[in-house]
Design a protein around this motif. Structure first.
Motif, PDB file in Angstrom:
ATOM      1  N   ILE A 257       2.048  -4.420   7.566  1.00  0.00           N
ATOM      2  CA  ILE A 257       2.077  -2.873   7.413  1.00  0.00           C
ATOM      3  C   ILE A 257       3.069  -2.176   7.791  1.00  0.00           C
ATOM      4  O   ILE A 257       3.865  -1.347   7.314  1.00  0.00           O
ATOM      5  CB  ILE A 257       0.868  -2.121   8.386  1.00  0.00           C
TER       6      ILE A 257
ATOM      7  N   THR B  70       0.784  -1.234   0.091  1.00  0.00           N
ATOM      8  CA  THR B  70       0.183  -0.012   0.083  1.00  0.00           C
ATOM      9  C   THR B  70       0.882   1.397  -0.051  1.00  0.00           C
ATOM     10  O   THR B  70       2.058   1.211   0.464  1.00  0.00           O
ATOM     11  CB  THR B  70      -0.737  -0.009   1.254  1.00  0.00           C
TER      12      THR B  70
ATOM     13  N   GLU C 250      -4.046   2.206   3.810  1.00  0.00           N
ATOM     14  CA  GLU C 250      -4.385   0.856   3.838  1.00  0.00           C
ATOM     15  C   GLU C 250      -5.828   0.908   3.210  1.00  0.00           C
ATOM     16  O   GLU C 250      -6.474  -0.255   2.995  1.00  0.00           O
ATOM     17  CB  GLU C 250      -4.705   0.332   5.276  1.00  0.00           C
TER      18      GLU C 250
ATOM     19  N   ARG D 171      -5.641  -1.941   0.245  1.00  0.00           N
ATOM     20  CA  ARG D 171      -5.307  -3.326   0.667  1.00  0.00           C
ATOM     21  C   ARG D 171      -6.220  -4.375   0.242  1.00  0.00           C
ATOM     22  O   ARG D 171      -7.164  -4.544   0.599  1.00  0.00           O
ATOM     23  CB  ARG D 171      -5.125  -3.370   2.090  1.00  0.00           C
TER      24      ARG D 171
ATOM     25  N   SER E 199      -9.022  -1.650   3.548  1.00  0.00           N
ATOM     26  CA  SER E 199      -9.149  -1.744   4.753  1.00  0.00           C
ATOM     27  C   SER E 199      -7.780  -2.554   5.467  1.00  0.00           C
ATOM     28  O   SER E 199      -7.711  -3.692   4.751  1.00  0.00           O
ATOM     29  CB  SER E 199     -10.290  -2.022   5.638  1.00  0.00           C
ATOM     30  N   PHE E 200      -7.243  -2.138   6.475  1.00  0.00           N
ATOM     31  CA  PHE E 200      -6.052  -2.972   6.971  1.00  0.00           C
ATOM     32  C   PHE E 200      -6.594  -4.213   7.403  1.00  0.00           C
ATOM     33  O   PHE E 200      -5.889  -5.310   7.416  1.00  0.00           O
ATOM     34  CB  PHE E 200      -5.320  -2.319   8.124  1.00  0.00           C
TER      35      PHE E 200
ATOM     36  N   ILE F 103      -1.461   5.471  10.416  1.00  0.00           N
ATOM     37  CA  ILE F 103      -1.987   4.546   9.355  1.00  0.00           C
ATOM     38  C   ILE F 103      -3.389   5.011   9.123  1.00  0.00           C
ATOM     39  O   ILE F 103      -4.228   5.145   9.950  1.00  0.00           O
ATOM     40  CB  ILE F 103      -1.875   3.221   9.849  1.00  0.00           C
TER      41      ILE F 103
ATOM     42  N   LYS G  40       0.498   5.628   5.988  1.00  0.00           N
ATOM     43  CA  LYS G  40       0.379   4.322   5.135  1.00  0.00           C
ATOM     44  C   LYS G  40      -1.243   4.214   4.836  1.00  0.00           C
ATOM     45  O   LYS G  40      -1.909   4.104   5.721  1.00  0.00           O
ATOM     46  CB  LYS G  40       0.967   3.057   6.147  1.00  0.00           C
TER      47      LYS G  40
ATOM     48  N   TYR H  19      -1.632  -8.199  10.687  1.00  0.00           N
ATOM     49  CA  TYR H  19      -1.017  -6.813  10.453  1.00  0.00           C
ATOM     50  C   TYR H  19       0.292  -6.279  10.369  1.00  0.00           C
ATOM     51  O   TYR H  19       0.472  -5.244  10.131  1.00  0.00           O
ATOM     52  CB  TYR H  19      -1.967  -6.065  11.512  1.00  0.00           C
TER      53      TYR H  19
ATOM     54  N   THR I 115      -6.316   3.700   8.115  1.00  0.00           N
ATOM     55  CA  THR I 115      -6.761   2.297   8.565  1.00  0.00           C
ATOM     56  C   THR I 115      -7.915   1.750   7.296  1.00  0.00           C
ATOM     57  O   THR I 115      -8.138   0.543   7.198  1.00  0.00           O
ATOM     58  CB  THR I 115      -7.248   1.672   9.902  1.00  0.00           C
TER      59      THR I 115
END
Length: 395
Positions: free
Chosen positions: A212, A43, A65, A68, A73-74, A371, A63, A209, A373
């Motif tokens: 990430i 990402t 996400e 993703r 979403s993460f 992040i 970051k 996770y 997210t």
């Protein structure tokens, strides 16, 4: 509200089981698994130079996400990874030999997966990940959603072929119902929160996770000095804080956990020094973080590896969504859902408060990592909160 971590375990090494779950070898394995996903790509890592200057900081990197694995979403990293791991473990048990992820689409493995059903409760994003993982391996999914989950989020899960089960009440009540029904029917519960006697699978979700931070540390010229990360039950915050503590040791950044003021179970847990279930009050706009009881595994990690806990208000979350959609200077446009920018909202709040700023050592040399997210995983809600900037959800 802001609270420094005063737990007796603060800055102590992680418990051995958590160090194994969130360590380098585990994170390497997560990335190896991702290599077998057709739509895997790292990402984006973006710099917010104008905002950093405005806040008097050296740098802010985020970051995103929202890109993703097609889920926005993460959470895409956690539930699906756990499902795949559990299928491979069951296949290894039945076939009497180790089964690798490279064999996942083989007929023997598919046949075993088809007899398995994975259940979970969700605010929206975790359920999508579990449902996607089940669809990838040919298994079934039963996803429990509470009264506050929007129809758009339910539809986004159902498109993976999952059975959708509505539960009255809150997220925590849907977690209990999912576990009860799964035990009754012989399904496998893949929860992103943990409770006494149920820790390993939530640990696998958290393990997912770690990708990430692996990607972020490769992309940054220098490690961050500060990390602001949002929390619901605490899984993403614990994965980030725990992995950084292992990889960077004494050079690890200051980690601040950020929650909605209306659902601050980790903040209250930190103050009490032990897990606390808080009362359900008025719903928060930060829907993916509306949790009232922390994950036991996550708290065990955060008691050691988080340095501060803080809350943000409803207006803070909405303001950061709009700030990211209409950035200053040359900062990139970033689409953040209702819960997606909460870590950044915490940073903005902290930087504006002289006492918190001094306590955390935020200054012109600080390199802050946050992040995003989730993207606009509920497009209708995003359009309401960010008028005239309403992209389609990233799916």
């Amino acid at each position: 509200m802001f609270y420094l971590n005063r737990h007796p375990d603060h800055q102590k090494p992680l418990a051995p089981v958590d160090a194994e779950t969130l360590g380098v070898a585990a994170a390497t394995e997560v990335e190896r698994f991702l290599g077998f996903r057709d739509n895997h790509a790292e990402t984006p890592l973006r710099a917010l130079d104008a905002l950093a200057t405005e806040l008097g900081l050296g740098a802010i990197h985020l970051k995103d996400e929202g890109f993703r694995l097609g889920l926005g979403s993460f959470k895409a990293l956690g539930g699906s990874y756990a499902v795949i791991r559990l299928v491979l473990e069951e296949a290894s048990r039945r076939l009497g030999r180790p089964v690798d992820v490279a064999e996942l689409q083989g007929p023997e493995i598919r046949a075993i997966a088809q007899a398995m059903t994975f259940a979970c409760a969700t605010d929206g994003n975790h359920g999508r990940s579990v449902a996607q993982g089940a669809a990838l391996v040919g298994a079934k999914a039963a996803i429990f959603v509470h009264a506050g989950v929007s129809d758009a989020r339910v539809a986004a899960i159902a498109r993976f072929g999952a059975e959708m089960i509505r539960v009255e009440g809150t997220y925590d009540e849907s977690v209990a119902e999912a576990a009860r029904v799964a035990a009754e029917k012989g399904w496998t519960t893949v929860s992103d929160t943990s409770w006494p006697g149920y820790e390993r699978i939530p640990g696998l979700v958290m393990q997912g996770y770690t990708a990430i931070m692996r990607e972020a540390l490769r992309g940054l010229d220098q490690p961050p000095t500060h990390v602001f990360v949002q929390a619901g039950v605490g899984g993403i915050a614990a994965a980030v804080a725990g992995h950084l503590a292992i990889v960077l040791g004494d050079a690890r950044p200051t980690v601040v956990v950020v929650e909605p003021a209306r659902a601050a179970c980790l903040f209250e847990t930190a103050k009490a020094g032990h897990p606390v279930k808080i009362a359900h009050g008025e719903p928060t706009v930060m829907a993916m973080l509306e949790c009232y009881e922390p994950s036991l595994v996550a708290w065990r990690v955060l008691a050691r590896a988080a340095d501060g806990f803080m809350t943000v208000d409803e207006d803070d979350a909405v303001a950061v969504m709009n700030r990211l959609a209409r950035p200053a200077g040359n900062d990139p446009v970033v689409v953040a859902g209702e819960s997606g920018g909460v870590g950044l909202a915490g940073l903005i709040r902290a930087a504006a408060d002289p006492a918190i700023r001094t306590t955390l050592g935020l200054d012109a040399k600080s390199r802050v990592f946050v992040i995003i997210t989730e993207g606009a995983t509920d497009p209708e809600r995003y359009a309401q909160l960010v008028p005239a900037r309403s992209p389609a959800a990233r799916t």
